[in-house]
Design a protein around this motif. Structure first.
Motif, PDB file in Angstrom:
ATOM      1  N   ASP A  98       0.834  -1.203   0.000  1.00 38.50           N
ATOM      2  CA  ASP A  98       0.000   0.000   0.000  1.00 38.50           C
ATOM      3  C   ASP A  98       0.867   1.251   0.000  1.00 38.50           C
ATOM      4  O   ASP A  98       0.578   2.223  -0.706  1.00 38.50           O
ATOM      5  CB  ASP A  98      -0.925  -0.008   1.210  1.00 38.50           C
ATOM      6  N   TYR A 101       2.354   1.944  -3.417  1.00 33.42           N
ATOM      7  CA  TYR A 101       1.342   2.577  -4.275  1.00 33.42           C
ATOM      8  C   TYR A 101       1.197   4.062  -3.949  1.00 33.42           C
ATOM      9  O   TYR A 101       1.200   4.909  -4.845  1.00 33.42           O
ATOM     10  CB  TYR A 101      -0.003   1.877  -4.111  1.00 33.42           C
ATOM     11  N   ARG A 102       1.088   4.379  -2.669  1.00 31.34           N
ATOM     12  CA  ARG A 102       0.870   5.770  -2.280  1.00 31.34           C
ATOM     13  C   ARG A 102       2.048   6.668  -2.633  1.00 31.34           C
ATOM     14  O   ARG A 102       1.876   7.840  -2.965  1.00 31.34           O
ATOM     15  CB  ARG A 102       0.568   5.843  -0.778  1.00 31.34           C
ATOM     16  N   LYS A 105       1.727   7.388  -6.307  1.00 31.39           N
ATOM     17  CA  LYS A 105       0.603   8.304  -6.488  1.00 31.39           C
ATOM     18  C   LYS A 105       0.992   9.732  -6.102  1.00 31.39           C
ATOM     19  O   LYS A 105       0.714  10.693  -6.828  1.00 31.39           O
ATOM     20  CB  LYS A 105      -0.591   7.842  -5.659  1.00 31.39           C
ATOM     21  N   THR A 121      11.668   5.591  -9.867  1.00 32.90           N
ATOM     22  CA  THR A 121      10.963   4.656  -8.989  1.00 32.90           C
ATOM     23  C   THR A 121      11.871   3.546  -8.490  1.00 32.90           C
ATOM     24  O   THR A 121      12.521   2.865  -9.267  1.00 32.90           O
ATOM     25  CB  THR A 121       9.765   4.016  -9.715  1.00 32.90           C
ATOM     26  N   LYS A 126       5.250  -6.816  -6.463  1.00 33.26           N
ATOM     27  CA  LYS A 126       3.902  -6.909  -7.044  1.00 33.26           C
ATOM     28  C   LYS A 126       2.949  -7.709  -6.157  1.00 33.26           C
ATOM     29  O   LYS A 126       1.759  -7.385  -6.073  1.00 33.26           O
ATOM     30  CB  LYS A 126       3.991  -7.501  -8.447  1.00 33.26           C
ATOM     31  N   LEU A 129       1.961  -5.366  -3.478  1.00 29.41           N
ATOM     32  CA  LEU A 129       1.080  -4.354  -4.070  1.00 29.41           C
ATOM     33  C   LEU A 129      -0.350  -4.876  -4.152  1.00 29.41           C
ATOM     34  O   LEU A 129      -1.314  -4.178  -3.794  1.00 29.41           O
ATOM     35  CB  LEU A 129       1.585  -3.979  -5.468  1.00 29.41           C
ATOM     36  N   HIS A 130      -0.498  -6.114  -4.594  1.00 33.56           N
ATOM     37  CA  HIS A 130      -1.829  -6.719  -4.719  1.00 33.56           C
ATOM     38  C   HIS A 130      -2.456  -6.966  -3.345  1.00 33.56           C
ATOM     39  O   HIS A 130      -3.651  -6.744  -3.162  1.00 33.56           O
ATOM     40  CB  HIS A 130      -1.733  -8.023  -5.511  1.00 33.56           C
ATOM     41  N   HIS A 134      -4.091  -2.977  -4.468  1.00 35.88           N
ATOM     42  CA  HIS A 134      -3.828  -2.221  -5.701  1.00 35.88           C
ATOM     43  C   HIS A 134      -3.418  -3.210  -6.795  1.00 35.88           C
ATOM     44  O   HIS A 134      -2.281  -3.666  -6.842  1.00 35.88           O
ATOM     45  CB  HIS A 134      -2.743  -1.176  -5.448  1.00 35.88           C
ATOM     46  N   HIS A 139       4.640  -0.857 -12.475  1.00 36.91           N
ATOM     47  CA  HIS A 139       4.693   0.605 -12.521  1.00 36.91           C
ATOM     48  C   HIS A 139       4.034   1.182 -13.777  1.00 36.91           C
ATOM     49  O   HIS A 139       3.358   2.213 -13.717  1.00 36.91           O
ATOM     50  CB  HIS A 139       6.151   1.079 -12.485  1.00 36.91           C
ATOM     51  N   LEU A 142       0.294   1.266 -13.525  1.00 36.51           N
ATOM     52  CA  LEU A 142      -0.074   2.153 -12.425  1.00 36.51           C
ATOM     53  C   LEU A 142       0.065   3.608 -12.844  1.00 36.51           C
ATOM     54  O   LEU A 142      -0.843   4.426 -12.626  1.00 36.51           O
ATOM     55  CB  LEU A 142       0.815   1.853 -11.210  1.00 36.51           C
TER      56      LEU A 142
END
Length: 222
Positions: A98, A101-102, A105, A121, A126, A129-130, A134, A139, A142
């Motif tokens: 999480d 992902y943030r 973002k 990055t 992955k 991430l899942h 997400h 990447h 996303l």
């Protein structure tokens, strides 16, 4: 001289990303460069406590404009973990996915506003991430979602070779099932536009064959 600021996303905080970022930003030409880390400040300080971030000071900033770049200082836009004390290095965890992902973002938002000029990055996991809710293959997808991009592709770029992918992060069987002429044509168009933007007025693009009998053959699109 115009200074270009780059946002660096932490990636998976339980992975190698934080350590790589700290080492890179504390050595040679990157030491004091206009770089801002988007990530969990407490995770970075844990590296310092473990003796892996010697000679640097982490400075928390609310916005990129607050940064005062100088050697030995790493500016951090804090994107905290939900439970930083529960982070287990080297293990797949939902909160780590999480955070990854943030961070992407947040960095994308900074780029879209013009606060930074590019994003670098660090690796994300992955699976994590899942687990974090997400569901993106990586990447590329996303970033495409965050920027509301319709036609996109990953490109690998060097002075001598540029490679653009028709697909990424899917099994060969699924790729063969989903491959179609329209997607190939779209990616060729993206490649042509990209190459012209970086200075190639008449790009020459070789299209690689998929099946083994195609080795040694190529098609050139002008």
């Amino acid at each position: 001289m115009v200074t270009k600021t780059v946002a660096i996303t932490m990636g998976d905080p339980a992975g190698i990303g934080p350590e790589i970022i700290v080492k890179a930003l504390s050595e040679d030409e990157l030491n004091g460069a206009p770089l801002v880390v988007v990530g969990c400040l407490q995770t970075l300080k844990r590296l310092q406590a473990a003796g892996l971030a010697e000679g640097v000071t982490f400075r928390a900033i609310k916005q990129v404009a607050d940064a005062r770049f100088a050697p030995g200082i790493i500016h951090v836009i804090d994107e905290p973990l939900a439970q930083p004390e529960a982070l287990e290095p080297g293990k797949v965890q939902a909160q780590a996915g999480d955070l990854a992902y943030r961070c992407v973002k947040r960095a994308t938002e900074l780029a879209m506003k013009g606060d930074v000029h590019a994003i670098a990055t660090a690796p994300l996991n992955k699976e994590a991430l899942h687990l974090g809710g997400h569901h993106f293959p990586g990447h590329t997808e996303l970033l495409a979602t965050l920027t509301e991009s319709r036609d996109y592709a990953m490109v690998l770029y060097t002075d001598k070779l540029k490679v653009i992918h028709v697909s990424t992060h899917i099994a060969l069987r699924k790729f063969l099932d989903t491959l179609n002429g329209q997607r190939v044509e779209t990616v060729i168009g993206i490649a042509d536009t990209f190459l012209k933007r970086v200075g190639y007025t008449q790009p020459r693009i070789a299209v690689a064959g998929v099946n083994p009998p195609c080795r040694g053959e190529r098609a050139v699109w002008r």
